[in-house]
Design a protein around this motif. Structure first.
Motif: not given
Length: 240
Positions: A160-169
């Motif tokens: 979930n953290d990997v996906k959340a970091m992807h959504r940061k940009r």
């Protein structure tokens, strides 16, 4: 009458002057076949060789085994001893207490950090698994009721953290991986602390560095701990 006598006389004279038959020429001696009838020299030599071979003693039967040309015994090829070097090296790198401090930078660490960055950019968490703490050593390390289930929960949070970091940009086009920097000074966490049975080195807030649009940027890696001389993530984002 006189003319007939003259003609007859002339005929008799011409008949006496005609040459006789020419005797046939004898054939030259060189053209006559040889009376000796001797065979060619090569045939004679072959016959002599065959006679000599027949008189020689028969070769000794060696049973099909090839004898060495120098008359000595054939040298046996020594068998190569099994290489135990690789096994010894593998055993030497393992420490039962896990007290092997990983380097702050290495090629293998950079490669796994690059995998994490690609996982974030492509939104494919599986690419980040090599940087995640493996399950097999996690089970004997943690002193909890069900360490396997605990690992599953932590790994799900990692995804979930990997996906959340992807959504940061909004977009990651042109993003370029730069490197990974270990955060706080690594500290040895002895057995018994942080509900663990085996000690490990720990560091907080590492930096996953990259460039995008020509500008430097970074992502925070919350917690990494050591296992047998390598760094692994146990918490990528904040956790409760």
């Amino acid at each position: 009458m006189r003319e007939r006598v003259v003609v007859g006389a002339l005929a008799m004279v011409m008949g006496c002057a005609a040459p006789g038959p020419t005797p046939e020429a004898r054939p030259a001696e060189s053209a006559q076949p040889s009376s000796a009838g001797a065979p060619p020299k090569a045939t004679a030599a072959a016959g002599a060789g065959a006679a000599e071979a027949a008189s020689a003693p028969p070769a000794e039967d060696t049973g099909g085994a090839a004898l060495p040309q120098d008359g000595g015994a054939a040298a046996a090829t020594p068998q190569q001893a099994p290489d135990a070097g690789a096994e010894a090296d593998a055993a030497a790198t393992f420490a039962a207490d896990n007290k092997i401090k990983p380097p702050l930078a290495s090629e293998e660490l950079t490669a796994r950090a690059r995998g994490l960055f690609e996982a974030i950019v492509k939104n494919e968490p599986a690419l980040a698994d090599p940087f995640w703490f493996p399950k097999e050593p996690f089970i004997p390390l943690k002193d909890v009721k069900d360490p396997g289930k605990y690992w599953d929960n932590l790994h799900a949070a990692y995804v979930n953290d990997v996906k959340a970091m992807h959504r940061k940009r909004k977009g990651w086009e042109g993003a370029r991986f730069v490197g990974f920097e270990v955060g706080s000074t690594p500290k040895w966490v002895p057995p018994g602390d942080e509900v663990n049975k085996i000690g490990y080195y720990r560091s907080f807030h590492g930096k996953l560095k990259y460039e995008i649009d020509g500008k430097p940027a970074s992502l925070d890696v919350h917690t990494i701990i050591s296992w047998q001389g390598r760094w692994y993530i146990t918490h990528l984002g904040k956790f409760k």
